[in-house]
Design an enzyme around this catalytic site. Structure first.
Site, mmCIF file in Angstrom:
data_model
loop_
_atom_site.group_PDB
_atom_site.id
_atom_site.type_symbol
_atom_site.label_atom_id
_atom_site.label_comp_id
_atom_site.label_asym_id
_atom_site.label_seq_id
_atom_site.Cartn_x
_atom_site.Cartn_y
_atom_site.Cartn_z
ATOM 1 N N SER A 1 -1.776 40.448 -0.023
ATOM 2 C CA SER A 1 -1.255 39.558 -1.070
ATOM 3 C C SER A 1 -1.954 39.806 -2.408
ATOM 4 O O SER A 1 -3.173 39.916 -2.477
ATOM 5 C CB SER A 1 -1.465 38.099 -0.673
ATOM 6 O OG SER A 1 -1.118 37.263 -1.757
ATOM 7 N N SER B 1 -1.581 37.573 -4.767
ATOM 8 C CA SER B 1 -1.672 36.240 -5.389
ATOM 9 C C SER B 1 -3.097 35.848 -5.792
ATOM 10 O O SER B 1 -3.288 35.288 -6.882
ATOM 11 C CB SER B 1 -1.059 35.184 -4.465
ATOM 12 O OG SER B 1 0.333 35.403 -4.373
ATOM 13 N N LYS C 1 7.977 29.835 4.716
ATOM 14 C CA LYS C 1 8.630 29.083 3.623
ATOM 15 C C LYS C 1 9.576 27.991 4.138
ATOM 16 O O LYS C 1 9.679 26.925 3.534
ATOM 17 C CB LYS C 1 9.399 30.040 2.705
ATOM 18 C CG LYS C 1 8.487 30.922 1.868
ATOM 19 C CD LYS C 1 9.293 31.760 0.890
ATOM 20 C CE LYS C 1 8.400 32.735 0.150
ATOM 21 N NZ LYS C 1 9.124 33.526 -0.834
ATOM 22 N N ASP D 1 10.665 30.878 -6.825
ATOM 23 C CA ASP D 1 11.100 32.278 -6.712
ATOM 24 C C ASP D 1 12.277 32.599 -7.646
ATOM 25 O O ASP D 1 12.266 33.617 -8.349
ATOM 26 C CB ASP D 1 11.512 32.594 -5.270
ATOM 27 C CG ASP D 1 10.310 32.767 -4.359
ATOM 28 O OD1 ASP D 1 9.232 33.142 -4.846
ATOM 29 O OD2 ASP D 1 10.447 32.527 -3.144
ATOM 30 N N GLY E 1 21.783 40.613 0.871
ATOM 31 C CA GLY E 1 20.958 39.847 1.796
ATOM 32 C C GLY E 1 21.342 38.377 1.772
ATOM 33 O O GLY E 1 21.876 37.874 0.769
ATOM 34 N N GLY F 1 16.024 34.124 3.619
ATOM 35 C CA GLY F 1 15.248 33.222 2.776
ATOM 36 C C GLY F 1 15.092 33.726 1.353
ATOM 37 O O GLY F 1 15.170 32.939 0.404
ATOM 38 N N MET G 1 13.775 43.060 -5.179
ATOM 39 C CA MET G 1 12.786 41.981 -5.170
ATOM 40 C C MET G 1 11.497 42.399 -4.468
ATOM 41 O O MET G 1 10.480 41.723 -4.597
ATOM 42 C CB MET G 1 13.388 40.722 -4.528
ATOM 43 C CG MET G 1 14.350 40.028 -5.496
ATOM 44 S SD MET G 1 15.403 38.739 -4.790
ATOM 45 C CE MET G 1 14.235 37.725 -3.946
ATOM 46 N N GLY H 1 10.066 44.259 -7.846
ATOM 47 C CA GLY H 1 9.824 42.826 -7.852
ATOM 48 C C GLY H 1 8.452 42.393 -8.348
ATOM 49 O O GLY H 1 8.096 41.224 -8.206
HETATM 50 P P1 ATR Z 1 13.612 36.827 4.230
HETATM 51 O O1 ATR Z 1 13.090 35.430 4.348
HETATM 52 O O2 ATR Z 1 12.593 37.852 3.810
HETATM 53 O O3 ATR Z 1 14.868 36.927 3.422
HETATM 54 P P2 ATR Z 1 15.141 36.924 6.665
HETATM 55 O O4 ATR Z 1 15.570 35.507 6.562
HETATM 56 O O5 ATR Z 1 14.757 37.469 7.997
HETATM 57 O O6 ATR Z 1 13.914 37.245 5.740
HETATM 58 O O7 ATR Z 1 16.303 37.821 6.045
HETATM 59 C C1 ATR Z 1 16.194 39.214 5.967
HETATM 60 C C2 ATR Z 1 17.422 39.738 5.227
HETATM 61 O O8 ATR Z 1 17.350 41.152 5.130
HETATM 62 C C3 ATR Z 1 18.728 39.433 5.951
HETATM 63 O O9 ATR Z 1 19.750 39.326 4.985
HETATM 64 C C4 ATR Z 1 18.900 40.699 6.800
HETATM 65 O O10 ATR Z 1 20.228 40.926 7.211
HETATM 66 P P3 ATR Z 1 20.809 40.184 8.519
HETATM 67 O O11 ATR Z 1 21.025 38.762 8.147
HETATM 68 O O12 ATR Z 1 22.074 40.903 8.821
HETATM 69 O O13 ATR Z 1 19.751 40.367 9.592
HETATM 70 C C5 ATR Z 1 18.453 41.731 5.816
HETATM 71 N N1 ATR Z 1 18.015 43.010 6.413
HETATM 72 C C6 ATR Z 1 16.858 43.258 7.061
HETATM 73 N N2 ATR Z 1 16.772 44.565 7.402
HETATM 74 C C7 ATR Z 1 17.934 45.143 6.976
HETATM 75 C C8 ATR Z 1 18.454 46.472 7.032
HETATM 76 N N3 ATR Z 1 17.769 47.474 7.599
HETATM 77 N N4 ATR Z 1 19.656 46.702 6.471
HETATM 78 C C9 ATR Z 1 20.356 45.709 5.879
HETATM 79 N N5 ATR Z 1 19.914 44.435 5.793
HETATM 80 C C10 ATR Z 1 18.719 44.152 6.332
#
Ligand code: ATR
Length: 279
Positions: free
Chosen positions: A15, A17, A66, A102, A127, A130, A215, A239
Protein backbone atom coordinates in the site's frame (compact mmCIF):
# COMPACT_ATOMS: atom_id res chain seq x y z
CA UNK A 1 -0.19 12.30 21.49
CA UNK A 2 -0.51 12.21 17.66
CA UNK A 3 -3.91 11.35 16.15
CA UNK A 4 -4.00 7.82 14.74
CA UNK A 5 -5.23 6.77 11.29
CA UNK A 6 -4.66 3.63 9.25
CA UNK A 7 -5.56 1.59 6.18
CA UNK A 8 -7.00 -1.91 6.58
CA UNK A 9 -6.48 -4.44 3.81
CA UNK A 10 -5.34 -7.96 2.99
CA UNK A 11 -2.77 -7.95 1.47
CA UNK A 12 -1.54 -4.52 2.52
CA UNK A 13 2.26 -4.69 2.24
CA UNK A 14 2.44 -2.76 -1.02
CA UNK A 15 0.00 0.00 0.00
CA UNK A 16 1.19 3.52 -0.88
CA UNK A 17 -1.34 5.07 1.53
CA UNK A 18 1.06 5.47 4.51
CA UNK A 19 3.56 7.36 2.31
CA UNK A 20 0.79 9.49 0.79
CA UNK A 21 -0.75 10.46 4.13
CA UNK A 22 2.66 11.09 5.73
CA UNK A 23 3.38 13.50 2.87
CA UNK A 24 -0.01 15.20 3.26
CA UNK A 25 0.51 15.54 7.03
CA UNK A 26 3.94 17.12 6.58
CA UNK A 27 2.64 19.50 3.91
CA UNK A 28 -0.38 20.56 6.01
CA UNK A 29 1.49 20.53 9.35
CA UNK A 30 -0.84 17.98 10.89
CA UNK A 31 0.29 15.91 13.87
CA UNK A 32 -0.84 12.41 12.94
CA UNK A 33 0.34 8.84 12.53
CA UNK A 34 -0.94 6.72 9.63
CA UNK A 35 -0.13 3.01 9.50
CA UNK A 36 -0.99 0.00 7.32
CA UNK A 37 -2.81 -2.79 9.16
CA UNK A 38 -3.08 -6.31 7.79
CA UNK A 39 -6.49 -7.53 8.97
CA UNK A 40 -7.19 -11.28 8.83
CA UNK A 41 -9.72 -12.05 6.08
CA UNK A 42 -12.23 -13.18 8.71
CA UNK A 43 -11.15 -10.59 11.28
CA UNK A 44 -11.88 -7.16 9.80
CA UNK A 45 -14.50 -6.11 12.36
CA UNK A 46 -12.29 -7.10 15.32
CA UNK A 47 -9.35 -5.25 13.79
CA UNK A 48 -11.43 -2.07 13.42
CA UNK A 49 -12.82 -2.32 16.94
CA UNK A 50 -9.40 -2.73 18.46
CA UNK A 51 -8.09 0.26 16.44
CA UNK A 52 -10.99 2.40 17.68
CA UNK A 53 -10.37 1.23 21.28
CA UNK A 54 -6.76 2.38 20.83
CA UNK A 55 -7.96 5.93 20.07
CA UNK A 56 -8.03 5.57 16.26
CA UNK A 57 -9.66 8.61 14.65
CA UNK A 58 -10.25 7.33 11.12
CA UNK A 59 -9.32 4.65 8.61
CA UNK A 60 -9.14 3.83 4.96
CA UNK A 61 -10.37 0.45 3.82
CA UNK A 62 -9.13 -1.45 0.79
CA UNK A 63 -9.55 -4.86 -0.85
CA UNK A 64 -11.24 -7.09 0.29
CA UNK A 65 -13.04 -5.20 3.07
CA UNK A 66 -14.90 -2.31 1.40
CA UNK A 67 -18.31 -4.05 1.41
CA UNK A 68 -17.85 -5.23 5.02
CA UNK A 69 -16.97 -1.68 6.06
CA UNK A 70 -20.22 -0.54 4.47
CA UNK A 71 -22.14 -2.95 6.72
CA UNK A 72 -20.11 -2.01 9.80
CA UNK A 73 -20.62 1.77 9.63
CA UNK A 74 -23.65 3.06 11.54
CA UNK A 75 -24.01 6.05 9.18
CA UNK A 76 -23.28 6.26 5.44
CA UNK A 77 -22.85 9.20 3.08
CA UNK A 78 -25.01 9.17 -0.07
CA UNK A 79 -22.03 8.32 -2.25
CA UNK A 80 -21.18 5.33 -0.02
CA UNK A 81 -24.79 4.14 -0.28
CA UNK A 82 -24.69 4.28 -4.11
CA UNK A 83 -21.34 2.48 -4.14
CA UNK A 84 -22.42 -0.13 -1.59
CA UNK A 85 -18.81 0.10 -0.45
CA UNK A 86 -16.80 2.20 2.01
CA UNK A 87 -13.15 3.22 1.63
CA UNK A 88 -13.09 5.87 4.38
CA UNK A 89 -14.25 5.57 7.98
CA UNK A 90 -14.53 8.36 10.52
CA UNK A 91 -14.66 7.38 14.19
CA UNK A 92 -16.42 10.03 16.26
CA UNK A 93 -18.70 10.43 19.24
CA UNK A 94 -21.67 9.23 17.14
CA UNK A 95 -19.99 5.97 16.11
CA UNK A 96 -18.66 5.18 12.65
CA UNK A 97 -19.36 7.21 9.51
CA UNK A 98 -18.70 5.39 6.23
CA UNK A 99 -17.84 7.33 3.07
CA UNK A 100 -16.53 6.47 -0.37
CA UNK A 101 -14.01 8.84 -1.97
CA UNK A 102 -13.02 6.61 -4.92
CA UNK A 103 -15.40 8.14 -7.49
CA UNK A 104 -14.58 11.64 -6.35
CA UNK A 105 -10.87 10.79 -6.67
CA UNK A 106 -11.35 9.49 -10.21
CA UNK A 107 -13.26 12.61 -11.25
CA UNK A 108 -10.65 14.95 -9.69
CA UNK A 109 -7.90 13.10 -11.53
CA UNK A 110 -9.79 13.26 -14.83
CA UNK A 111 -10.78 16.89 -14.61
CA UNK A 112 -7.94 18.60 -12.72
CA UNK A 113 -4.87 16.48 -13.48
CA UNK A 114 -5.74 15.27 -16.98
CA UNK A 115 -7.90 18.21 -18.06
CA UNK A 116 -10.66 15.87 -19.28
CA UNK A 117 -14.39 16.65 -19.16
CA UNK A 118 -16.70 13.63 -19.42
CA UNK A 119 -19.83 15.77 -19.94
CA UNK A 120 -21.44 14.99 -23.30
CA UNK A 121 -18.94 12.17 -24.01
CA UNK A 122 -19.55 8.50 -24.71
CA UNK A 123 -18.11 6.66 -21.71
CA UNK A 124 -17.40 2.93 -21.37
CA UNK A 125 -16.86 1.46 -17.90
CA UNK A 126 -15.28 -2.01 -17.88
CA UNK A 127 -16.18 -4.21 -14.90
CA UNK A 128 -19.13 -4.41 -12.52
CA UNK A 129 -17.48 -5.23 -9.19
CA UNK A 130 -16.72 -3.02 -6.20
CA UNK A 131 -14.31 -0.78 -8.09
CA UNK A 132 -16.92 -0.04 -10.79
CA UNK A 133 -19.67 0.53 -8.21
CA UNK A 134 -17.47 3.06 -6.42
CA UNK A 135 -17.13 5.31 -9.46
CA UNK A 136 -20.37 4.92 -11.42
CA UNK A 137 -22.38 7.49 -9.39
CA UNK A 138 -19.88 10.35 -9.77
CA UNK A 139 -19.39 9.41 -13.47
CA UNK A 140 -23.14 9.71 -14.07
CA UNK A 141 -23.15 13.06 -12.27
CA UNK A 142 -20.90 14.46 -15.00
CA UNK A 143 -23.76 13.91 -17.49
CA UNK A 144 -22.03 11.91 -20.20
CA UNK A 145 -23.96 11.44 -23.48
CA UNK A 146 -23.90 7.69 -22.80
CA UNK A 147 -22.52 5.42 -20.11
CA UNK A 148 -22.14 1.74 -21.00
CA UNK A 149 -21.05 -0.78 -18.36
CA UNK A 150 -19.50 -3.90 -19.88
CA UNK A 151 -18.64 -6.97 -17.87
CA UNK A 152 -17.57 -10.59 -18.45
CA UNK A 153 -20.63 -11.64 -16.44
CA UNK A 154 -23.19 -9.49 -18.30
CA UNK A 155 -25.91 -9.85 -15.66
CA UNK A 156 -23.74 -8.06 -13.09
CA UNK A 157 -23.35 -5.13 -15.52
CA UNK A 158 -27.10 -5.02 -16.19
CA UNK A 159 -27.91 -5.18 -12.47
CA UNK A 160 -25.50 -2.34 -11.76
CA UNK A 161 -27.01 -0.17 -14.52
CA UNK A 162 -30.54 -0.89 -13.28
CA UNK A 163 -29.78 0.06 -9.67
CA UNK A 164 -29.08 3.67 -10.60
CA UNK A 165 -31.49 6.48 -11.42
CA UNK A 166 -31.46 6.94 -15.17
CA UNK A 167 -30.19 10.43 -15.88
CA UNK A 168 -28.44 9.51 -19.09
CA UNK A 169 -28.27 6.71 -21.58
CA UNK A 170 -27.05 3.99 -19.21
CA UNK A 171 -26.95 0.29 -19.92
CA UNK A 172 -25.06 -2.89 -19.11
CA UNK A 173 -23.78 -5.51 -21.55
CA UNK A 174 -21.08 -8.11 -22.17
CA UNK A 175 -17.87 -7.48 -24.11
CA UNK A 176 -19.08 -9.03 -27.37
CA UNK A 177 -21.94 -6.50 -27.54
CA UNK A 178 -19.39 -3.69 -27.77
CA UNK A 179 -18.44 -4.67 -31.32
CA UNK A 180 -19.13 -1.82 -33.74
CA UNK A 181 -19.35 0.83 -30.98
CA UNK A 182 -16.76 3.42 -30.05
CA UNK A 183 -16.21 5.54 -26.95
CA UNK A 184 -14.43 8.78 -26.03
CA UNK A 185 -13.45 7.60 -22.56
CA UNK A 186 -12.79 3.95 -21.64
CA UNK A 187 -12.20 3.21 -17.95
CA UNK A 188 -10.90 -0.17 -16.83
CA UNK A 189 -12.43 -0.96 -13.41
CA UNK A 190 -11.88 -4.72 -13.68
CA UNK A 191 -9.26 -6.48 -11.61
CA UNK A 192 -7.94 -8.18 -14.78
CA UNK A 193 -4.73 -6.09 -14.79
CA UNK A 194 -3.82 -7.53 -11.37
CA UNK A 195 -3.39 -10.94 -12.98
CA UNK A 196 -1.69 -9.49 -16.07
CA UNK A 197 -4.87 -10.07 -18.08
CA UNK A 198 -7.03 -8.05 -20.43
CA UNK A 199 -10.84 -8.19 -20.72
CA UNK A 200 -11.81 -9.61 -24.15
CA UNK A 201 -12.38 -6.24 -25.82
CA UNK A 202 -13.31 -6.01 -29.48
CA UNK A 203 -11.04 -3.85 -31.65
CA UNK A 204 -12.34 -0.42 -32.61
CA UNK A 205 -13.90 0.58 -29.27
CA UNK A 206 -11.70 3.68 -28.99
CA UNK A 207 -12.99 6.79 -30.79
CA UNK A 208 -10.49 9.24 -32.32
CA UNK A 209 -8.76 11.27 -29.58
CA UNK A 210 -10.11 9.00 -26.83
CA UNK A 211 -8.70 8.63 -23.32
CA UNK A 212 -7.94 5.16 -21.94
CA UNK A 213 -7.88 5.09 -18.13
CA UNK A 214 -6.87 2.10 -16.00
CA UNK A 215 -7.86 2.42 -12.34
CA UNK A 216 -4.97 0.04 -11.56
CA UNK A 217 -1.38 1.22 -11.48
CA UNK A 218 1.97 -0.43 -10.98
CA UNK A 219 5.31 -0.99 -12.61
CA UNK A 220 5.09 -0.21 -16.30
CA UNK A 221 1.90 -0.15 -18.34
CA UNK A 222 -1.04 -2.41 -17.58
CA UNK A 223 -2.22 -4.87 -20.28
CA UNK A 224 -5.26 -2.62 -20.85
CA UNK A 225 -3.10 0.44 -21.53
CA UNK A 226 -0.79 -1.59 -23.78
CA UNK A 227 -3.87 -2.73 -25.74
CA UNK A 228 -5.19 0.85 -25.98
CA UNK A 229 -1.80 2.04 -27.21
CA UNK A 230 -1.77 -0.69 -29.85
CA UNK A 231 -5.17 0.59 -31.00
CA UNK A 232 -3.67 4.04 -31.62
CA UNK A 233 -4.84 5.71 -28.39
CA UNK A 234 -2.43 8.51 -27.47
CA UNK A 235 -3.97 9.56 -24.17
CA UNK A 236 -3.26 6.86 -21.58
CA UNK A 237 -3.61 7.19 -17.79
CA UNK A 238 -3.09 4.78 -14.92
CA UNK A 239 -4.77 4.95 -11.50
CA UNK A 240 -1.98 6.63 -9.53
CA UNK A 241 -3.63 10.05 -9.78
CA UNK A 242 -6.93 8.60 -8.61
CA UNK A 243 -5.19 6.90 -5.68
CA UNK A 244 -3.70 10.20 -4.50
CA UNK A 245 -6.92 12.17 -5.09
CA UNK A 246 -9.12 9.71 -3.17
CA UNK A 247 -6.58 9.89 -0.33
CA UNK A 248 -6.67 13.70 -0.39
CA UNK A 249 -10.45 13.65 -0.06
CA UNK A 250 -10.22 11.26 2.91
CA UNK A 251 -7.60 13.56 4.48
CA UNK A 252 -9.92 16.55 3.97
CA UNK A 253 -12.79 14.68 5.65
CA UNK A 254 -10.60 13.80 8.66
CA UNK A 255 -8.60 17.00 9.05
CA UNK A 256 -10.67 19.73 7.34
CA UNK A 257 -7.76 20.67 5.03
CA UNK A 258 -7.33 19.69 1.37
CA UNK A 259 -3.68 18.90 0.62
CA UNK A 260 -1.98 19.79 -2.67
CA UNK A 261 -1.80 16.47 -4.54
CA UNK A 262 0.65 17.43 -7.30
CA UNK A 263 3.91 17.14 -5.29
CA UNK A 264 2.73 13.85 -3.78
CA UNK A 265 1.97 12.38 -7.21
CA UNK A 266 5.40 13.51 -8.39
CA UNK A 267 7.03 11.87 -5.33
CA UNK A 268 5.30 8.54 -6.08
CA UNK A 269 6.29 8.64 -9.76
CA UNK A 270 9.92 9.16 -8.74
CA UNK A 271 9.69 6.25 -6.28
CA UNK A 272 8.16 4.00 -8.98
CA UNK A 273 10.93 4.91 -11.40
CA UNK A 274 13.61 4.24 -8.78
CA UNK A 275 12.10 0.82 -7.99
CA UNK A 276 11.97 -0.06 -11.69
CA UNK A 277 15.59 0.97 -12.13
CA UNK A 278 16.79 -1.36 -9.36
CA UNK A 279 14.98 -4.41 -10.81
P1 ATR B 1 -13.31 -5.28 -7.18
O1 ATR B 1 -13.90 -4.99 -5.84
O2 ATR B 1 -11.82 -5.09 -7.28
O3 ATR B 1 -14.02 -4.61 -8.31
P2 ATR B 1 -14.69 -7.75 -7.73
O4 ATR B 1 -15.95 -7.29 -7.09
O5 ATR B 1 -14.23 -9.15 -7.53
O6 ATR B 1 -13.45 -6.87 -7.32
O7 ATR B 1 -14.82 -7.46 -9.30
C1 ATR B 1 -13.79 -7.76 -10.19
C2 ATR B 1 -14.21 -7.26 -11.57
O8 ATR B 1 -13.18 -7.54 -12.51
C3 ATR B 1 -15.46 -7.96 -12.10
O9 ATR B 1 -16.13 -7.06 -12.96
C4 ATR B 1 -14.84 -9.12 -12.88
O10 ATR B 1 -15.70 -9.66 -13.86
P3 ATR B 1 -16.81 -10.76 -13.45
O11 ATR B 1 -17.88 -10.03 -12.71
O12 ATR B 1 -17.28 -11.32 -14.74
O13 ATR B 1 -16.08 -11.77 -12.59
C5 ATR B 1 -13.68 -8.43 -13.51
N1 ATR B 1 -12.58 -9.32 -13.94
C6 ATR B 1 -11.67 -9.94 -13.15
N2 ATR B 1 -10.77 -10.61 -13.90
C7 ATR B 1 -11.15 -10.43 -15.20
C8 ATR B 1 -10.63 -10.87 -16.45
N3 ATR B 1 -9.54 -11.64 -16.53
N4 ATR B 1 -11.25 -10.47 -17.58
C9 ATR B 1 -12.35 -9.67 -17.52
N5 ATR B 1 -12.89 -9.22 -16.37
C10 ATR B 1 -12.30 -9.59 -15.22
Amino acid sequence: MSDRYCVFGNPIGHSRSPAIHAAFAAQCRQDLIYEAILAPRDGFVDAVRSFVAGSGRGANVTVPFKEEACLLANRLTDRAKVAGAVNTLVFDGAGMLGDNTDGYGLLRDLTLNLGYQAAGKRVLLLGAGGAARGVIGPLLDTRPAALVVANRTADRARDLAQRLPVTTSLRGCDYAELAGQSFDLVINATSASLGGQLPPLPKGIFAADSLAYDMMYGQGQTPFLVFAGSQGVARLADGLGMLVEQAAEAFRIWRGIRPDTKPVMAMLRVAEAATSATR
